[in-house]
Design a protein around this motif. Structure first.
Motif, mmCIF file in Angstrom:
data_model
loop_
_atom_site.group_PDB
_atom_site.id
_atom_site.type_symbol
_atom_site.label_atom_id
_atom_site.label_comp_id
_atom_site.label_asym_id
_atom_site.label_seq_id
_atom_site.Cartn_x
_atom_site.Cartn_y
_atom_site.Cartn_z
ATOM 1 N N GLY A 1 16.226 0.697 13.604
ATOM 2 C CA GLY A 1 15.830 0.255 12.475
ATOM 3 C C GLY A 1 14.829 -0.920 12.650
ATOM 4 O O GLY A 1 15.096 -1.769 13.473
ATOM 5 N N LEU B 1 13.686 -4.255 10.499
ATOM 6 C CA LEU B 1 13.771 -5.044 9.267
ATOM 7 C C LEU B 1 12.732 -6.167 9.307
ATOM 8 O O LEU B 1 12.691 -6.866 10.330
ATOM 9 C CB LEU B 1 15.390 -5.616 9.568
ATOM 10 N N ALA C 1 11.489 -10.733 11.641
ATOM 11 C CA ALA C 1 11.662 -9.327 11.929
ATOM 12 C C ALA C 1 12.948 -9.290 12.647
ATOM 13 O O ALA C 1 13.458 -10.366 13.154
ATOM 14 C CB ALA C 1 10.652 -8.756 12.470
ATOM 15 N N ALA D 1 12.331 -5.569 3.678
ATOM 16 C CA ALA D 1 11.849 -4.030 3.831
ATOM 17 C C ALA D 1 12.214 -3.598 5.170
ATOM 18 O O ALA D 1 12.415 -4.258 6.035
ATOM 19 C CB ALA D 1 10.134 -4.201 3.942
ATOM 20 N N SER D 2 12.469 -2.306 5.154
ATOM 21 C CA SER D 2 13.048 -1.761 6.290
ATOM 22 C C SER D 2 12.441 -0.359 6.695
ATOM 23 O O SER D 2 12.023 0.210 5.536
ATOM 24 C CB SER D 2 14.486 -1.542 6.207
ATOM 25 N N ALA D 3 12.648 0.415 7.609
ATOM 26 C CA ALA D 3 11.959 1.457 8.127
ATOM 27 C C ALA D 3 12.912 1.865 9.300
ATOM 28 O O ALA D 3 13.054 1.135 9.905
ATOM 29 C CB ALA D 3 10.385 1.501 8.522
ATOM 30 N N ASP E 1 11.948 7.678 8.795
ATOM 31 C CA ASP E 1 10.839 7.329 7.953
ATOM 32 C C ASP E 1 9.261 7.330 8.503
ATOM 33 O O ASP E 1 8.484 7.344 7.741
ATOM 34 C CB ASP E 1 10.934 5.673 7.301
ATOM 35 N N LEU F 1 6.058 2.614 11.177
ATOM 36 C CA LEU F 1 7.082 1.829 10.653
ATOM 37 C C LEU F 1 6.862 0.717 9.940
ATOM 38 O O LEU F 1 7.183 0.532 8.875
ATOM 39 C CB LEU F 1 8.082 1.221 12.003
ATOM 40 N N TYR G 1 5.360 1.940 6.535
ATOM 41 C CA TYR G 1 6.327 2.354 5.809
ATOM 42 C C TYR G 1 7.088 0.933 5.051
ATOM 43 O O TYR G 1 7.215 1.076 3.816
ATOM 44 C CB TYR G 1 7.385 3.335 6.369
ATOM 45 N N ALA G 2 7.514 0.083 5.937
ATOM 46 C CA ALA G 2 8.252 -0.955 5.543
ATOM 47 C C ALA G 2 7.316 -1.768 4.333
ATOM 48 O O ALA G 2 7.964 -2.237 3.379
ATOM 49 C CB ALA G 2 8.534 -1.792 6.521
ATOM 50 N N HIS H 1 7.796 -1.075 0.904
ATOM 51 C CA HIS H 1 9.210 -0.879 0.448
ATOM 52 C C HIS H 1 9.754 -2.122 0.297
ATOM 53 O O HIS H 1 10.954 -2.248 0.620
ATOM 54 C CB HIS H 1 9.853 0.307 1.116
ATOM 55 N N TRP H 2 9.000 -3.175 0.039
ATOM 56 C CA TRP H 2 9.637 -4.320 -0.239
ATOM 57 C C TRP H 2 10.673 -4.737 -1.404
ATOM 58 O O TRP H 2 10.435 -4.067 -2.582
ATOM 59 C CB TRP H 2 8.637 -5.463 -0.548
#
Length: 289
Positions: free
Chosen positions: A159, A161, A210, A250-252, A257, A264, A267-268, A271-272
């Motif tokens: 992941g 982050l 991160a 936010a994560s991926a 994902d 990555l 995508y993150a 999606h905050w």
């Protein structure tokens, strides 16, 4: 703030105590899994289970007390607080309370370590941020390449982050450089104490951070975010009582994902999730696709 012994510990001493306490945290969690997870593994007679549990807890209690005395002193409030837990009662609640208190002690020790590094004028190693002692963005890129290659060979997901303090320029302007720096140090401490030893935390810039979480999926990421949010809430509330601060996560997860490093981050970035230190984390669980 916590009170330390009159004879201050060195940076190396503090790092050693932190390492010891983190290992003991893992041992406590292992005891919980071994003795308090019903229906898992062979069932031993209760008197045998209780005997082994008591032996493990007595040993852990002794090691924890020794570590705390070395860090804070025998008559410190930290040692008294741990003694008052009733840890040796070996209940699920006493073990959880022990983990919570140890997490707070580790956070305070890590914060002290960072302040000592700065006051000693220690020169940062290449690839480490001089303020937080976290890895730099350049090192993050290198480790992401390594994790992608590992995942492609072994099939293990990992992941990414991302986290950042909301309205960072405004925070610096309103509360000043000193408070802004303490906020950054608090985030660094939360990252160091909330992640596993083989995860990879870094500072991107200013109030942005991160982490690479190795061998995890979306649900594992969710648990980490919840733990970090709770720890950050406690830290920032102590630093700025009564002030509501926003933190965005936010994560991926690779490869579910996205199947590239650029993907990555993309995508993150889409999606905050905003949480504050005044409310519990509103993080939606997301399983791998």
């Amino acid at each position: 703030m916590i009170k330390y012994r009159a004879s201050e510990l060195s940076v190396g001493d503090i790092a050693q105590v932190i390492g010891t306490l983190r290992q003991l945290e893992q041992q406590i969690d292992a005891v919980r899994q071994d003795f308090m997870s019903e229906g898992k593994g062979p069932q031993l007679p209760s008197e045998v289970t209780q005997f082994h549990l008591k032996r493990e807890i007595v040993s852990l209690e002794r090691q924890i007390r020794t570590a705390l005395i070395s860090a804070f002193g025998e008559h410190s409030s930290q040692v008294d607080r741990f003694r008052g837990l009733g840890f040796v009662a070996a209940t699920s609640r006493s073990l959880q309370d022990g983990l919570t208190i140890l997490g707070g002690f580790i956070f305070d020790l890590e914060q002290k370590r960072l302040h000592l590094l700065e006051s000693n004028g220690s020169s940062s190693l290449p690839g480490l941020d001089p303020t937080t002692d976290l890895y730099t963005e350049r090192m993050l890129s290198r480790y992401l390449e390594h994790e992608v290659a590992w995942s492609q060979r072994q099939g293990d997901p990992f992941g990414l982050l991302l986290l950042r303090l909301s309205h960072w320029p405004l925070l610096k302007q309103r509360y000043g450089e000193s408070i802004a720096k303490e906020l950054v140090l608090s985030i660094a401490c939360v990252l160091k104490t909330s992640l596993r030893g083989y995860d990879f935390p870094c500072r991107l810039n200013n109030g942005e951070f991160a982490a690479i979480l190795r061998q995890t999926n979306g649900l594992g990421m969710n648990l980490v975010v919840r733990r970090m949010t709770a720890n950050l809430g406690a830290a920032t509330t102590r630093l700025l009582p009564g002030v509501v601060l926003g933190m965005e996560f936010a994560s991926a997860v690779y490869p579910f994902d996205a199947e590239s490093i650029t993907g990555l981050f993309s995508y993150a970035a889409d999606h905050w999730t905003l949480v504050t230190n005044a409310s519990p984390p509103a993080v939606r669980g997301r399983a791998p696709k």
